[in-house]
Design an enzyme around this catalytic site. Sequence first.
Site, PDB file in Angstrom:
ATOM      1  CB  CYS A 116      -0.957  -0.003   1.189  1.00  0.00           C
ATOM      2  SG  CYS A 116      -1.965  -1.493   1.292  1.00  0.00           S
ATOM      3  CG  HIS A 257      -3.295   3.046   2.417  1.00  0.00           C
ATOM      4  ND1 HIS A 257      -3.816   2.645   1.197  1.00  0.00           N
ATOM      5  CD2 HIS A 257      -3.340   1.953   3.217  1.00  0.00           C
ATOM      6  CE1 HIS A 257      -4.135   1.377   1.266  1.00  0.00           C
ATOM      7  NE2 HIS A 257      -3.865   0.921   2.487  1.00  0.00           N
ATOM      8  CG  ASN A 287      -6.408  -1.448   1.484  1.00  0.00           C
ATOM      9  OD1 ASN A 287      -5.736  -1.048   0.544  1.00  0.00           O
ATOM     10  ND2 ASN A 287      -5.859  -1.888   2.605  1.00  0.00           N
TER      11      ASN A 287
END
Length: 330
Positions: A116, A257, A287
């Site tokens: 990520c 994020h 996500n």
Amino acid sequence: MPTPSTVILGTGSYAPERVLTNEDLAKMVDTSDEWIVARSGIRERRIAAPDQATSDLAVLAAQRALADAGAAASEIDLLIVATVTPDYPMPSTACFVQHKLGIPSTAACFDVNAACSGFIYGLDTACALVASGRYKKALLIGAEKLSSIVDWQDRGTCLLFGDGAGAAVIGASDRPGIGLIGTRLGALGEDTDLLCIPAGGSRTPTTAETIARGDHFIKMKGKEVFKLAVRVMEEAARDILEQHGLAATQIGLVIPHQANLRIIDAIAQYLELPVERFFVNVDRYGNTSAASIPIALDEARRGGRIKPGDLTLLVAFGAGLTYGSALIRW
């Protein structure tokens, strides 16, 4: 002569057409919309079509970024794809993207695997290489098909992840003090077991047994990851602000994020900033790993949340555990 600035010339993003809502998931595993929203802030996520690979998502985002930058694929001499879901273990997804876009064979093409945090790792790399003068125009893409590595019977992970891609075209500018101001990257290699795919690499090659155990899907220790994510993202944000003598109040927009709304809320509290100063789209995409920040960045630019002269802070964490922050002045 002063070192030229490295700037983002254009951005683009792509999300697959299929929307998977919390209500849809409640028909697959023991959960509910209320439970998912309360714990993550996620309401829906996008799922790529069976015939779409990560490179296909990357190309669509890249085409939009090139158009936004007014650049042709023939101008790109550096291509970086940040992903944990490559089309194949070998070769790199970047090579497939190069071919599909028509980027010249003289371009350097490679993947970055920082999960990520991948887009921030790639941003630091691309800007450094452009600033060196060895490359003139870079295309940086964060793209993921996480639906291909999610166990759809595991309630602890299948609720969280989605597919998508975001891209940025990076070049040099003679204007001082704009573009990428600085980055802060790091990793906690002692915590690799908290978020990983246990099998499929040289440590544990693929066998019938690893497939039967589901060891090729994402495994996550959620509580531990949550605690570390809050700590390292807050530290990465504070470190880069201190490094450049800035107060959090001077940041026009924070793009974190998009993993969990509770993590974003916690970072806002630690930095003593209103959550309205943070760009949030986790409710719509979940996500998307390396695609998370570039999708949010593109939406923020196109939505008027970023204006010339603004300072934007990017901050992320990911499997590794990797983490990073970046400061951009527009």
